[in-house]
Design a protein around this motif. Structure first.
Motif, PDB file in Angstrom:
ATOM      1  N   VAL A  15     -43.574 132.021  45.034  1.00 46.25           N
ATOM      2  CA  VAL A  15     -43.544 130.723  45.712  1.00 46.25           C
ATOM      3  C   VAL A  15     -42.784 130.825  47.029  1.00 46.25           C
ATOM      4  O   VAL A  15     -41.708 131.429  47.102  1.00 46.25           O
ATOM      5  N   LEU A  16     -43.357 130.212  48.074  1.00 46.53           N
ATOM      6  CA  LEU A  16     -42.700 130.090  49.376  1.00 46.53           C
ATOM      7  C   LEU A  16     -42.334 128.626  49.594  1.00 46.53           C
ATOM      8  O   LEU A  16     -43.166 127.730  49.389  1.00 46.53           O
ATOM      9  N   LEU A  17     -41.096 128.363  50.008  1.00 45.18           N
ATOM     10  CA  LEU A  17     -40.622 127.003  50.268  1.00 45.18           C
ATOM     11  C   LEU A  17     -40.649 126.727  51.766  1.00 45.18           C
ATOM     12  O   LEU A  17     -40.099 127.513  52.550  1.00 45.18           O
ATOM     13  N   VAL A  18     -41.294 125.625  52.175  1.00 44.21           N
ATOM     14  CA  VAL A  18     -41.361 125.270  53.592  1.00 44.21           C
ATOM     15  C   VAL A  18     -40.888 123.822  53.749  1.00 44.21           C
ATOM     16  O   VAL A  18     -41.578 122.882  53.354  1.00 44.21           O
ATOM     17  N   ASP A  19     -39.692 123.645  54.316  1.00 51.01           N
ATOM     18  CA  ASP A  19     -39.118 122.320  54.506  1.00 51.01           C
ATOM     19  C   ASP A  19     -38.048 122.426  55.580  1.00 51.01           C
ATOM     20  O   ASP A  19     -37.298 123.404  55.614  1.00 51.01           O
ATOM     21  N   ASP A  20     -37.983 121.431  56.468  1.00 49.31           N
ATOM     22  CA  ASP A  20     -36.987 121.497  57.534  1.00 49.31           C
ATOM     23  C   ASP A  20     -35.597 121.117  57.055  1.00 49.31           C
ATOM     24  O   ASP A  20     -34.619 121.299  57.784  1.00 49.31           O
ATOM     25  N   ASP A  21     -35.468 120.608  55.828  1.00 47.79           N
ATOM     26  CA  ASP A  21     -34.178 120.209  55.274  1.00 47.79           C
ATOM     27  C   ASP A  21     -33.637 121.339  54.400  1.00 47.79           C
ATOM     28  O   ASP A  21     -34.193 121.632  53.335  1.00 47.79           O
ATOM     29  N   ALA A  22     -32.547 121.966  54.848  1.00 48.71           N
ATOM     30  CA  ALA A  22     -31.975 123.093  54.109  1.00 48.71           C
ATOM     31  C   ALA A  22     -31.519 122.683  52.716  1.00 48.71           C
ATOM     32  O   ALA A  22     -31.584 123.477  51.767  1.00 48.71           O
ATOM     33  N   LEU A  23     -31.061 121.438  52.561  1.00 51.26           N
ATOM     34  CA  LEU A  23     -30.618 120.974  51.244  1.00 51.26           C
ATOM     35  C   LEU A  23     -31.799 120.866  50.274  1.00 51.26           C
ATOM     36  O   LEU A  23     -31.666 121.180  49.087  1.00 51.26           O
ATOM     37  N   VAL A  24     -32.947 120.412  50.776  1.00 53.68           N
ATOM     38  CA  VAL A  24     -34.142 120.335  49.933  1.00 53.68           C
ATOM     39  C   VAL A  24     -34.558 121.736  49.492  1.00 53.68           C
ATOM     40  O   VAL A  24     -34.846 121.969  48.311  1.00 53.68           O
ATOM     41  N   ARG A  25     -34.573 122.675  50.415  1.00 48.74           N
ATOM     42  CA  ARG A  25     -34.945 124.052  50.075  1.00 48.74           C
ATOM     43  C   ARG A  25     -33.980 124.632  49.048  1.00 48.74           C
ATOM     44  O   ARG A  25     -34.389 125.272  48.078  1.00 48.74           O
ATOM     45  N   SER A  26     -32.694 124.402  49.260  1.00 47.53           N
ATOM     46  CA  SER A  26     -31.684 124.920  48.339  1.00 47.53           C
ATOM     47  C   SER A  26     -31.852 124.319  46.951  1.00 47.53           C
ATOM     48  O   SER A  26     -31.779 125.025  45.936  1.00 47.53           O
TER      49      SER A  26
END
Length: 223
Positions: free
Chosen positions: A11-22
């Motif tokens: 899975v690759l995570l793509v989101d501009d919010d670092a907290l969401v990715r974390s």
């Protein structure tokens, strides 16, 4: 490499919010069959990240500041052997969600979806199943039913579906109703393998990326 590692869904995570990715990374770390292999903070980095990490599924935010998830999904699905895309959104009845599905996303998730359901969604799309219910599809289409393209889309959809054999149309209609392969097999008295073969032919014949786009055609045609 262990068998478990070989079978893991990448899975690759793509989101501009670092907290969401974390948060997504920590949550998915507890899933047995899922491995987060990389991240990107904007749609512009998706193609390079996919080349680098070779994911099976991309979790893609819709709203990003430079290149949004719709454009990034369209770019990604234009590549050969591209991964499946699940878009992340705050609102389910959102015209942007429908645009992402038309661009080739295999489904969408609300950002407050429970962890178990996110894991199940990733497993479903990795297995080639759809992740959008027909009721939600109809609700999304209703949002833009009055736009200038609606009538033309309906006409195009009906012409494309008219190229199918009666049996293929039955399978397409069942996909449009959100049926899984096993349900279609029981409903139409086929083996699951035969259903899978029909779905593969539908994807090629209708020139679409995934089951969601078959369902969208059926809905556009008034099915």
């Amino acid at each position: 490499m262990s068998d478990d590692a070989a079978d893991a869904i990448r899975v690759l995570l793509v989101d501009d919010d670092a907290l969401v990715r974390s948060g997504l990374r920590m949550m998915l770390a507890g899933a047995e069959r899922i491995e987060v292999v990389g991240e990107a903070d904007d749609g512009r980095g998706v193609l390079a990240a996919v080349d680098r990490h070779r994911p099976d599924v991309v979790l893609m935010d819709i709203r990003m500041p430079q290149l949004d998830g719709i454009a990034a999904t369209r770019l990604l699905r234009a590549q050969p052997a591209s991964p499946e895309v699940l878009v992340l959104t705050t609102f389910d009845a959102d015209e942007l969600v429908l645009q992402a599905l038309r661009a080739g996303a295999a489904g969408f998730l609300l950002k407050d979806t429970p962890p178990r359901e996110i894991v199940r969604a990733i497993e479903l799309v990795a297995a080639g199943e759809a992740m959008v219910s027909p009721s939600v599809t109809r609700q999304l289409i209703a949002l833009v039913a009055g736009d200038g393209e609606a009538a033309a889309r309906g006409e195009r959809a009906r012409k494309r579906l008219a190229t199918l054999s009666p049996r293929e149309r039955e399978v397409a209609d069942a996909v449009g109703r959100g049926r899984a392969n096993a349900e279609i097999a029981a409903e139409l008295h086929m083996s699951v393998a035969t259903v899978k073969a029909h779905v593969s032919r539908l994807l090629a014949k209708l020139e679409v990326d995934n089951r969601v786009q078959i369902a969208l055609l059926v809905q556009d045609a008034g099915g």
